[in-house]
Design a protein around this motif. Structure first.
Motif, PDB file in Angstrom:
ATOM      1  N   ILE A 151       0.862  -1.180   0.000  1.00  0.00           N
ATOM      2  CA  ILE A 151       0.000   0.000   0.000  1.00  0.00           C
ATOM      3  C   ILE A 151       0.896   1.227   0.000  1.00  0.00           C
ATOM      4  O   ILE A 151       1.718   1.403   0.906  1.00  0.00           O
ATOM      5  N   CYS A 152       0.768   2.072  -1.017  1.00  0.00           N
ATOM      6  CA  CYS A 152       1.592   3.262  -1.149  1.00  0.00           C
ATOM      7  C   CYS A 152       0.852   4.464  -0.567  1.00  0.00           C
ATOM      8  O   CYS A 152      -0.279   4.757  -0.973  1.00  0.00           O
ATOM      9  N   ALA A 153       1.489   5.172   0.352  1.00  0.00           N
ATOM     10  CA  ALA A 153       0.852   6.301   1.047  1.00  0.00           C
ATOM     11  C   ALA A 153       1.476   7.619   0.621  1.00  0.00           C
ATOM     12  O   ALA A 153       2.697   7.724   0.470  1.00  0.00           O
ATOM     13  N   LEU A 168       3.662   1.720   2.836  1.00  0.00           N
ATOM     14  CA  LEU A 168       4.941   2.373   2.586  1.00  0.00           C
ATOM     15  C   LEU A 168       4.692   3.838   2.238  1.00  0.00           C
ATOM     16  O   LEU A 168       3.836   4.142   1.403  1.00  0.00           O
ATOM     17  N   TYR A 169       5.431   4.744   2.870  1.00  0.00           N
ATOM     18  CA  TYR A 169       5.313   6.158   2.525  1.00  0.00           C
ATOM     19  C   TYR A 169       6.131   6.427   1.267  1.00  0.00           C
ATOM     20  O   TYR A 169       7.332   6.140   1.214  1.00  0.00           O
ATOM     21  N   VAL A 170       5.475   6.977   0.235  1.00  0.00           N
ATOM     22  CA  VAL A 170       6.171   7.247  -1.029  1.00  0.00           C
ATOM     23  C   VAL A 170       6.150   8.726  -1.402  1.00  0.00           C
ATOM     24  O   VAL A 170       6.941   9.171  -2.232  1.00  0.00           O
ATOM     25  N   ASN A 351      11.086  11.801  -5.162  1.00  0.00           N
ATOM     26  CA  ASN A 351      10.716  11.242  -6.460  1.00  0.00           C
ATOM     27  C   ASN A 351       9.760  10.073  -6.258  1.00  0.00           C
ATOM     28  O   ASN A 351      10.140   8.907  -6.314  1.00  0.00           O
ATOM     29  N   ALA A 352       8.491  10.405  -6.029  1.00  0.00           N
ATOM     30  CA  ALA A 352       7.499   9.379  -5.703  1.00  0.00           C
ATOM     31  C   ALA A 352       7.244   8.437  -6.870  1.00  0.00           C
ATOM     32  O   ALA A 352       7.021   7.233  -6.667  1.00  0.00           O
ATOM     33  N   ILE A 353       7.266   8.963  -8.100  1.00  0.00           N
ATOM     34  CA  ILE A 353       6.998   8.101  -9.253  1.00  0.00           C
ATOM     35  C   ILE A 353       8.015   6.965  -9.322  1.00  0.00           C
ATOM     36  O   ILE A 353       7.659   5.798  -9.532  1.00  0.00           O
ATOM     37  N   THR A 354       9.279   7.301  -9.143  1.00  0.00           N
ATOM     38  CA  THR A 354      10.325   6.268  -9.183  1.00  0.00           C
ATOM     39  C   THR A 354      10.118   5.239  -8.088  1.00  0.00           C
ATOM     40  O   THR A 354      10.246   4.027  -8.313  1.00  0.00           O
ATOM     41  N   ILE A 359       8.320  -0.303  -6.598  1.00  0.00           N
ATOM     42  CA  ILE A 359       7.440  -1.193  -5.812  1.00  0.00           C
ATOM     43  C   ILE A 359       6.618  -2.088  -6.735  1.00  0.00           C
ATOM     44  O   ILE A 359       6.493  -3.293  -6.521  1.00  0.00           O
ATOM     45  N   ILE A 360       6.062  -1.483  -7.773  1.00  0.00           N
ATOM     46  CA  ILE A 360       5.242  -2.255  -8.729  1.00  0.00           C
ATOM     47  C   ILE A 360       6.085  -3.335  -9.398  1.00  0.00           C
ATOM     48  O   ILE A 360       5.677  -4.510  -9.480  1.00  0.00           O
ATOM     49  N   THR A 361       7.255  -2.951  -9.881  1.00  0.00           N
ATOM     50  CA  THR A 361       8.114  -3.911 -10.591  1.00  0.00           C
ATOM     51  C   THR A 361       8.569  -5.036  -9.671  1.00  0.00           C
ATOM     52  O   THR A 361       8.558  -6.218 -10.068  1.00  0.00           O
TER      53      THR A 361
END
Length: 365
Positions: A151-153, A168-170, A351-354, A359-361
């Protein structure tokens, strides 16, 4: 004799979901081009008539699929009796579609359409990554969290409310194209000049009748000092104001939004997380009028107060809003805009996108 080898390159598939409002789509819109560029097969599973379909249609190389879905209402409505059956149908449809497409991972932004997709993915044993924009998770994400891998926060405080080691804080995911706006193009599109400062007013992707009414009621006073571009929501254009000079109203804007933001000096808005972090990234001082706790779960109030504590905005609670407090708050934001911008310049820009892509990969099949 030479030996030739034929290397098979595996193409991964990612399935995005999320909808019901633009806030449940914008994060996906920021991530989708990244996965397209990496050569992934990108698909989107949403509702048949939701705003997500309109927004995803603006992208390329994405196959859009739809399912039946209900709506998680907080008020009494006869449709509430039908929605459980729609959700059950949607779960079955999502299960069948996911079984056929065999995605390596599902990324869910939330909203009521995401629940059947998450359950369908879980039944097919596909890893699920959930993104939560607010400090407190919405109902759809609360239902989906037990089935998620991660879960990305967006807010660091959100982990305390989730109480899960999956969280996870992103940080905030911001669309890169937001920073490509042209103030000159925006002013040309709205027929504005440089003679007066510009306010952008928006009540979320679905509009806000209360904000629309109070803004229009005070237009004569405000237009003596400002020019105003008003994104008022579908079906909420008021024909009687079409001739007002210095005031432009739109139901919704797509490509022109980046130019309108570039030209704006301050922003009046609800306090949806995705929007306010976008304003922060563009260094736009804000007057935030969050949805009240009576009309929502109170997430926007928490978002707005968090930004106010950082000095990025003024907050006007809807229950305290009248003509006088509304105009006073606007003038206060404008007068203090340079101090707000200075504090915004000191904000962290992780850099939240990275982080989310990693995480996705890492959690794909």
């Amino acid at each position: 004799m030479k030996a030739y080898s034929c290397e098979v390159i595996e193409i991964k598939t990612i399935l995005f979901t999320g909808g019901g409002s633009a806030g449940h789509v914008t994060v996906n819109l920021a991530l989708i081009p990244k996965f397209v560029d990496m050569g992934w097969d990108v698909k989107y599973l949403g509702s048949t008539h939701g705003i997500e379909k309109e927004l995803i249609k603006q992208t390329t190389n994405v196959e859009y699929l739809s399912i039946s879905t209900g709506k998680l209402r907080r008020y009494l409505d006869l449709e509430n009796l039908k929605d459980p059956f729609r959700v059950i149908k949607g779960i079955y449809q999502a299960y069948r579609l996911i079984k056929a497409m065999k995605p390596d991972v599902v990324f869910s932004k939330g909203g009521f359409v995401s629940v059947p997709v998450v359950l369908g993915a879980w039944m097919n044993r596909v890893p699920i990554i959930i993104h939560e924009s607010d400090i407190t998770p919405g109902l759809a994400n609360r239902i989906a969290m037990p089935f998620a891998s991660k879960i990305c926060a967006t807010f660091p405080e959100a982990k305390e409310h989730m109480k899960s080691d999956k969280a996870l804080y992103v940080g905030a995911i911001i669309r890169e194209e937001l920073k490509s706006g042209s103030a000159i193009k925006g002013m040309t599109f709205c027929d504005f000049t440089r003679n007066k400062p510009i306010i952008m007013c928006m009540g979320g992707s679905l509009g806000s009748q209360r904000i629309n009414e109070i803004l229009r009621r005070n237009l004569d006073d405000l237009l003596s000092r400002f020019q105003i571009v008003h994104i008022c929501g579908k079906g909420q254009i008021d024909q009687s104001y079409l001739t007002y000079r210095g005031y432009k109203q739109f139901e919704y804007v797509y490509g022109e939004l980046v130019d309108m933001l570039a030209m704006s000096d301050i922003v009046i808005s609800r306090a949806g997380s995705n929007s306010i972090f976008e304003f922060l990234s563009l260094k736009k001082p804000m007057l935030l009028i969050p949805l009240s706790r009576e009309a929502s779960r109170g997430d926007q109030v928490l978002n707005a107060l968090s930004f106010k504590s950082s000095g990025y905005c003024e907050v006007l609670l809807e229950e305290d809003m009248d003509d006088i407090s509304f105009k006073e708050a606007i003038h206060s934001v404008f007068e203090n805009r340079f101090e707000m911008i200075e504090r915004m310049n000191k904000s962290e820009n992780d850099n939240a996108i990275t982080k989310v892509m990693q995480i996705i990969t890492a959690n794909s099949l």
